[in-house]
Design an enzyme around this catalytic site. Structure first.
Site, PDB file in Angstrom:
ATOM      1  N   HIS A   9       1.029  -1.326  -0.392  1.00  0.00           N
ATOM      2  CA  HIS A   9      -0.269   0.023   0.220  1.00  0.00           C
ATOM      3  C   HIS A   9       1.038   1.635   0.041  1.00  0.00           C
ATOM      4  CE1 HIS A   9      -3.064   2.973   1.490  1.00  0.00           C
ATOM      5  NE2 HIS A   9      -3.898   2.017   0.973  1.00  0.00           N
ATOM      6  N   ASP A  48       3.244  -5.337   8.189  1.00  0.00           N
ATOM      7  CA  ASP A  48       1.681  -3.737   7.729  1.00  0.00           C
ATOM      8  C   ASP A  48       0.971  -4.908   8.222  1.00  0.00           C
ATOM      9  OD1 ASP A  48      -0.779  -2.956   6.860  1.00  0.00           O
ATOM     10  OD2 ASP A  48       0.015  -1.745   5.467  1.00  0.00           O
ATOM     11  N   CYS A 102      -4.492   2.109  -4.067  1.00  0.00           N
ATOM     12  CA  CYS A 102      -3.360   3.129  -3.210  1.00  0.00           C
ATOM     13  C   CYS A 102      -2.191   2.059  -3.275  1.00  0.00           C
ATOM     14  CB  CYS A 102      -3.648   3.280  -1.383  1.00  0.00           C
ATOM     15  SG  CYS A 102      -5.043   4.665  -1.408  1.00  0.00           S
TER      16      CYS A 102
END
Length: 412
Positions: A129, A206, A370
């Site tokens: 992302h 993440d 994104c």
């Protein structure tokens, strides 16, 4: 095609816990398939927010009156709940942020600025992302570091052999997504972490998409940092978590200056607070922190394994049904995925697909999600993405397929 998991979870009862689902959009019952962007909130979470504002709204850690003490206790109870959720060793290792992006930026701007220097190498992956790309690019520009990228194969999986070639004594930091938001790929993060540690690198994972789908154990993973957002695990928006190993957090400078993150201030010198408070300047998002504990309890009540099994069942069913549509190509065929399916259709722009589906009450996500570099890897501008949550059903998948047939009829 009946799912065995339906015998464990009463999906219709669960749907009644989510008031937003009980509405019509453009004259059709809402089908909400944009859960990778944010999922909906159950009544217990909504009630937790209301109880805070109606019953004990006060600033925390600073007051000795009853409301302040009640708010502080509820706030810190959420920290302990998240410690248990992640199996962190110390409660002080849980830092409240404003979301996954904020957590990544915190690490880049504190650990990165203090410990990374010119010529040091940072490794990310080709499926990140933007929030796990741009902070490291900014740091590289400032510090003179070198950014390297793990490539992605045609199935949407990381090429680990190439990752091993990137690793060297120059590798100082690795930051990789646990689960791809655009493809649903579950990455082998334990292997990635172990290989990074073997060359002395520090690792951030993440976990924005993983938090509501996978069992998490930061001690078993041995990750140095882990970040996620509450709004993707049935909790409120504007609240996230950074987990960091205690020794690393102790050694990092503060991220923001202000109240709460200090011990003593004079005009000559300021001494900083201990962790976690050193990284929590100012009045935090108290209500949403309080409510995330309720979200974790809601998920625990359903059983994370049950949720994952139901979503995986939907993924398999949707993959089968979508694959039968002529001219539709699924992007991302990894062996290990969560409930995310992305596709392109011959001769039809993804934005047109999203608009026509919305006219039928079906909410999907369209665009590059994104993840522009990943879209470039596949030679496409974007995809249409359906992402599933515990309240979704096979009937809704059938409506999606019918809606796509209508898209093809209108556009081709």
């Amino acid at each position: 095609m009946q799912s065995a998991i339906d015998n464990t979870l009463d999906i219709e009862q669960i749907r009644r816990d989510f008031p937003v689902l009980d509405q019509q959009v453009n004259g059709r019952p809402l089908v909400y398939f944009d859960n990778a962007a944010t999922n909906q909130k159950p009544i217990p979470v909504i009630n937790a927010l209301t109880r805070y504002y109606e019953g004990y709204n006060a600033n925390i850690h600073r007051g000795i009156h009853h409301l302040a003490e009640q708010a502080t206790a509820a706030f810190e109870a959420s920290r302990r709940a998240i410690q248990e959720f992640l199996n962190a060793k110390h409660w002080e290792e849980i830092i409240f942020t404003y979301g996954t992006t904020d957590g990544i930026n915190l690490v880049a701007q504190t650990y990165g600025r203090r410990y990374l220097k010119e010529g040091d190498e940072i490794i990310i992956s080709g499926m990140e992302h933007h929030s796990n790309i741009v902070p490291w690019q900014m740091l590289c520009e400032e510090r003179g570091c070198v950014l390297k990228v793990i490539p992605v194969d045609d199935n949407g999986e990381l090429i680990l052999e190439e990752y091993e070639k990137l690793l060297s004594e120059k590798t100082k930091f690795v930051s990789v997504v646990h689960v791809s938001n655009s493809l649903g790929t579950i990455n082998p993060v334990k292997t990635i972490i172990d290989k990074a540690h073997a060359v002395g690198a520090v690792v951030l994972i993440d976990g924005a998409q993983a938090s509501s789908h996978l069992e998490l154990d930061v001690q078993a993973l041995d990750t140095d940092f882990y970040v996620f957002s509450a709004h993707k695990l049935y909790g409120p928006t504007g609240m996230g978590v950074l987990y960091g190993k205690k020794a690393l957090l102790d050694a990092m400078p503060p991220y923001r200056g202000g109240g709460e993150m200090i011990k003593e201030v004079t005009f000559e010198k300021t001494t900083y607070n201990e962790i976690p408070y050193k990284f929590e300047a100012g009045t935090p998002n108290i209500a949403d922190v309080v409510a995330v504990k309720t979200a974790l309890e809601y998920m625990a009540g359903l059983g994370k394994e049950n949720i994952a099994a139901h979503e995986n069942d939907l993924l398999q069913y949707a993959t089968e049904q979508l694959s039968e549509l002529d001219g539709l190509r699924i992007i991302g065929q990894a062996k290990n995925k969560i409930g995310v399916v992305s596709w392109v259709m011959d001769g039809i722009h993804h934005q047109d697909t999203g608009v026509i589906l919305d006219q039928q009450g079906i909410a999907v996500r369209t665009g590059h999600h994104c993840c522009q570099p990943l879209m470039q890897r596949f030679g496409i501008a974007g995809t249409t993405r359906a992402s599933f949550a515990v309240y979704n059903t096979k009937d809704e998948v059938d409506r999606l397929v019918q809606g796509l047939r209508r898209v093809q009829k209108m556009m081709l």
